[in-house]
Design a protein around this motif. Structure first.
Motif, short mmCIF file in Angstrom:
data_model
loop_
_atom_site.label_atom_id
_atom_site.label_comp_id
_atom_site.label_asym_id
_atom_site.label_seq_id
_atom_site.Cartn_x
_atom_site.Cartn_y
_atom_site.Cartn_z
N SER A 63 33.77 32.95 36.05
CA SER A 63 34.57 33.98 35.40
C SER A 63 34.17 34.20 33.95
O SER A 63 34.25 35.32 33.44
CB SER A 63 36.06 33.65 35.50
N LEU A 64 33.73 33.15 33.27
CA LEU A 64 33.29 33.30 31.89
C LEU A 64 32.07 34.21 31.80
O LEU A 64 31.97 35.06 30.92
CB LEU A 64 32.97 31.94 31.27
N VAL A 65 31.15 34.04 32.73
CA VAL A 65 29.95 34.89 32.75
C VAL A 65 30.33 36.33 33.10
O VAL A 65 29.78 37.27 32.53
CB VAL A 65 28.91 34.34 33.74
N LEU A 66 31.29 36.49 34.01
CA LEU A 66 31.72 37.83 34.43
C LEU A 66 32.59 38.52 33.38
O LEU A 66 32.79 39.73 33.43
CB LEU A 66 32.49 37.75 35.74
N GLY A 67 33.13 37.75 32.44
CA GLY A 67 34.00 38.33 31.43
C GLY A 67 35.36 38.69 31.98
O GLY A 67 35.95 39.70 31.58
N THR A 68 35.87 37.89 32.90
CA THR A 68 37.15 38.16 33.53
C THR A 68 37.91 36.85 33.69
O THR A 68 37.43 35.80 33.31
CB THR A 68 36.93 38.87 34.88
N SER A 69 39.08 36.91 34.27
CA SER A 69 39.85 35.69 34.49
C SER A 69 39.32 34.96 35.73
O SER A 69 38.66 35.54 36.59
CB SER A 69 41.33 36.00 34.69
N ARG A 70 39.63 33.68 35.79
CA ARG A 70 39.25 32.86 36.95
C ARG A 70 39.86 33.45 38.22
O ARG A 70 39.22 33.55 39.26
CB ARG A 70 39.71 31.43 36.73
N GLN A 71 41.13 33.86 38.11
CA GLN A 71 41.83 34.42 39.26
C GLN A 71 41.18 35.73 39.72
O GLN A 71 41.03 35.96 40.92
CB GLN A 71 43.32 34.66 38.92
N ALA A 72 40.80 36.58 38.78
CA ALA A 72 40.18 37.86 39.15
C ALA A 72 38.82 37.63 39.81
O ALA A 72 38.47 38.31 40.78
CB ALA A 72 40.04 38.76 37.93
N ALA A 73 38.04 36.69 39.28
CA ALA A 73 36.73 36.39 39.88
C ALA A 73 36.92 35.85 41.29
O ALA A 73 36.22 36.28 42.22
CB ALA A 73 35.99 35.37 39.02
N HIS A 74 37.87 34.95 41.46
CA HIS A 74 38.14 34.38 42.78
C HIS A 74 38.59 35.46 43.75
O HIS A 74 38.11 35.54 44.88
CB HIS A 74 39.19 33.27 42.67
N ARG A 75 39.51 36.31 43.30
CA ARG A 75 40.04 37.38 44.15
C ARG A 75 38.93 38.32 44.62
O ARG A 75 38.89 38.73 45.77
CB ARG A 75 41.10 38.16 43.37
N LYS A 76 38.01 38.64 43.72
CA LYS A 76 36.95 39.60 44.06
C LYS A 76 35.83 39.00 44.91
O LYS A 76 35.29 39.67 45.78
CB LYS A 76 36.36 40.19 42.78
N PHE A 77 35.48 37.73 44.67
CA PHE A 77 34.27 37.19 45.28
C PHE A 77 34.48 36.05 46.28
O PHE A 77 33.53 35.66 46.95
CB PHE A 77 33.32 36.69 44.19
N ALA A 78 35.68 35.49 46.40
CA ALA A 78 35.88 34.29 47.22
C ALA A 78 35.52 34.51 48.69
O ALA A 78 34.89 33.65 49.31
CB ALA A 78 37.30 33.77 47.09
#
Length: 127
Positions: A63-78
């Protein structure tokens, strides 16, 4: 090139510039090319996130690399990361809340994923 872009290319090629009412078709062609490039970039991002997570990188670091929250990264890519699923073309541009960031190198794989470890209150997760 995908089927939609190919169909658009064929349609654009079949137009008669003398009888068709339109402006310069090169702008429409650029839209099709940009859409194809966007879809390829989205797939490359899905693949990179899946590979990073499979290699042990945490959703926090991703998420740090994506510039978003951990939750948003997980939601989009999990789902795609877990199944190795390839994305179907959406034909819409994703909203990017901020530019990409460089991941810190001081976190170990899996670090920052645990609830209550203090990372849930960091600035990126509250953005």
């Amino acid at each position: 090139m995908n089927a939609t872009s190919s169909g658009a290319e064929d349609w654009l090629d079949s137009l008669d510039p003398v009888t068709s009412r339109m402006t310069d078709g090169s702008n429409l062609r650029r839209i099709g090319e940009a859409l194809t490039a966007l879809e390829a970039a989205e797939q490359a991002l899905d693949d990179a996130v899946s590979a990073a997570h499979a290699a042990g990188d945490s959703w926090q670091v991703i998420s740090l690399v994506l510039g978003t929250s951990r939750q948003a990264a997980h939601r989009k890519f999990a789902k795609t990361a877990a199944a190795g699923v390839r994305r179907a073309p959406a034909h819409t541009a994703p909203a990017h809340p901020s530019p990409a960031h460089t991941a810190p190198t001081n976190l170990e794989p899996g670090e920052g994923d645990e609830p209550g470890d203090g990372t849930e209150n960091n600035e990126l997760n509250n953005a």
